[in-house]
Design a protein around this motif. Structure first.
Motif, mmCIF file in Angstrom:
data_model
loop_
_atom_site.group_PDB
_atom_site.id
_atom_site.type_symbol
_atom_site.label_atom_id
_atom_site.label_comp_id
_atom_site.label_asym_id
_atom_site.label_seq_id
_atom_site.Cartn_x
_atom_site.Cartn_y
_atom_site.Cartn_z
ATOM 1 N N LYS A 1 0.838 -1.202 0.000
ATOM 2 C CA LYS A 1 0.000 0.000 0.000
ATOM 3 C C LYS A 1 0.876 1.258 0.000
ATOM 4 O O LYS A 1 2.037 1.222 0.440
ATOM 5 C CB LYS A 1 -0.913 0.012 1.221
ATOM 6 N N PRO A 2 0.353 2.383 -0.495
ATOM 7 C CA PRO A 2 1.124 3.642 -0.484
ATOM 8 C C PRO A 2 1.467 4.057 0.942
ATOM 9 O O PRO A 2 0.660 3.906 1.863
ATOM 10 C CB PRO A 2 0.152 4.650 -1.124
ATOM 11 N N LEU A 3 2.669 4.556 1.123
ATOM 12 C CA LEU A 3 3.117 5.002 2.444
ATOM 13 C C LEU A 3 3.188 6.523 2.491
ATOM 14 O O LEU A 3 3.590 7.160 1.516
ATOM 15 C CB LEU A 3 4.502 4.434 2.751
ATOM 16 N N PRO A 4 2.818 7.122 3.616
ATOM 17 C CA PRO A 4 2.940 8.581 3.743
ATOM 18 C C PRO A 4 4.407 8.998 3.787
ATOM 19 O O PRO A 4 5.245 8.281 4.334
ATOM 20 C CB PRO A 4 2.243 8.882 5.074
ATOM 21 N N ILE A 5 4.708 10.143 3.198
ATOM 22 C CA ILE A 5 6.070 10.665 3.187
ATOM 23 C C ILE A 5 6.148 11.869 4.127
ATOM 24 O O ILE A 5 5.378 12.815 3.989
ATOM 25 C CB ILE A 5 6.500 11.083 1.779
ATOM 26 N N TYR A 6 7.063 11.815 5.074
ATOM 27 C CA TYR A 6 7.319 12.927 5.984
ATOM 28 C C TYR A 6 8.644 13.574 5.573
ATOM 29 O O TYR A 6 9.664 12.894 5.494
ATOM 30 C CB TYR A 6 7.381 12.444 7.433
ATOM 31 N N TYR A 7 8.598 14.852 5.301
ATOM 32 C CA TYR A 7 9.782 15.570 4.845
ATOM 33 C C TYR A 7 10.471 16.278 6.006
ATOM 34 O O TYR A 7 9.804 16.917 6.836
ATOM 35 C CB TYR A 7 9.413 16.600 3.777
ATOM 36 N N ARG A 26 12.192 21.781 9.693
ATOM 37 C CA ARG A 26 10.769 21.504 9.873
ATOM 38 C C ARG A 26 10.382 20.106 9.411
ATOM 39 O O ARG A 26 10.897 19.600 8.408
ATOM 40 C CB ARG A 26 9.928 22.536 9.105
ATOM 41 N N LEU A 27 9.477 19.515 10.149
ATOM 42 C CA LEU A 27 8.852 18.254 9.760
ATOM 43 C C LEU A 27 7.534 18.601 9.082
ATOM 44 O O LEU A 27 6.698 19.294 9.664
ATOM 45 C CB LEU A 27 8.598 17.396 10.996
ATOM 46 N N VAL A 28 7.349 18.125 7.855
ATOM 47 C CA VAL A 28 6.132 18.442 7.112
ATOM 48 C C VAL A 28 5.593 17.185 6.444
ATOM 49 O O VAL A 28 6.348 16.393 5.872
ATOM 50 C CB VAL A 28 6.380 19.518 6.025
ATOM 51 N N ASN A 29 4.294 17.009 6.547
ATOM 52 C CA ASN A 29 3.600 15.943 5.835
ATOM 53 C C ASN A 29 2.392 16.567 5.137
ATOM 54 O O ASN A 29 1.676 17.382 5.723
ATOM 55 C CB ASN A 29 3.144 14.849 6.809
ATOM 56 N N TYR A 30 2.225 16.220 3.863
ATOM 57 C CA TYR A 30 1.141 16.784 3.066
ATOM 58 C C TYR A 30 0.082 15.705 2.800
ATOM 59 O O TYR A 30 0.411 14.540 2.590
ATOM 60 C CB TYR A 30 1.654 17.287 1.719
ATOM 61 N N GLU A 31 -1.172 16.133 2.779
ATOM 62 C CA GLU A 31 -2.251 15.197 2.473
ATOM 63 C C GLU A 31 -3.448 15.957 1.918
ATOM 64 O O GLU A 31 -3.820 17.014 2.449
ATOM 65 C CB GLU A 31 -2.677 14.428 3.736
#
Length: 219
Positions: A143-149, A164-169
């Motif tokens: 399954k697709p995994l979330p990416i945390y930048y 900075r920690l950023v996650n987009y959705e």
């Protein structure tokens, strides 16, 4: 709820201890990587006097330090290094991907307007290389995994301003946290960060009008 607990709850259920160790290693790797790079630029400025040289060198230094650090830590059995189309990803507990990128003041990572990033932002499947897909498949991940930048923000003199920690959705910023604040001495006395106000209009990702992402119509 303190900040570390809050961020842990936002990161795919990763336990708090692991989450804090991972982010602290990432933060320290960025700080040291930028410092080392600036010394190198000062030592031999001519070698880095073309458009992308400094950015490429900095990111390489950050990733090198992070890899050296997690291999020596308790995370060595939890983090897997993967690579796709020249981009390095770090898989944590099979639940999420971490990626180091330069970031601007508006929380946009480098490559923000690329198709790959727009796919990640809009919730579409990201096109990974066959090698990375094979590695994920061998680990039982389909399954697709979330990416945390982990994004480093620099001023015009290449001095570190923030990490900075950023996650987009769903075309918005879901998680936004300054690691500089998270790991400052007054960790538990600072007010809640933007990471727990992701419904705010201020957290919307602003795209250029000519490439505005639209959700596909339901069939």
């Amino acid at each position: 709820m303190n900040k570390s607990s809050l961020i842990s709850s936002k990161m795919q259920g990763i336990d708090e201890e692991t989450c804090v160790e991972l982010l602290k290693l990432a933060y320290e790797s960025v700080k040291s990587g930028i410092d080392n790079s600036r010394r190198e630029f000062h030592r031999d400025p001519a070698q880095y006097d073309y458009r992308t040289a400094k950015a490429v060198w900095m990111n390489a230094q950050i990733k090198k330090l992070f890899q050296e650090a997690f291999i020596k830590s308790s995370l060595r059995t939890k983090v897997k290094h993967l690579k796709s189309h020249g981009v390095d990803y770090y898989l944590l507990d099979g639940k999420m991907l971490l990626c180091f990128k330069k970031m601007d003041y508006r929380n946009r990572v480098s490559g923000f307007y690329s198709k790959r990033f727009r796919d990640a932002l809009s919730g579409n499947a990201v096109h990974y290389s066959k090698s990375m897909l094979d590695n994920l498949s061998r680990m039982g991940i389909s399954k697709p995994l979330p990416i945390y930048y982990i994004g480093h923000i620099l001023d015009k003199a290449n001095r570190l301003v923030d990490v900075r920690l950023v996650n987009y959705e769903d075309m918005k910023i879901k998680v936004l946290q300054s690691l500089s604040i998270l790991f400052s001495p007054n960790l538990f006395s600072v007010n809640a960060s933007k990471s727990d106000t992701d419904e705010s209009d201020n957290n919307l990702v602003r795209l250029r009008p000519d490439i505005n992402i639209k959700k596909p119509r339901s069939k």
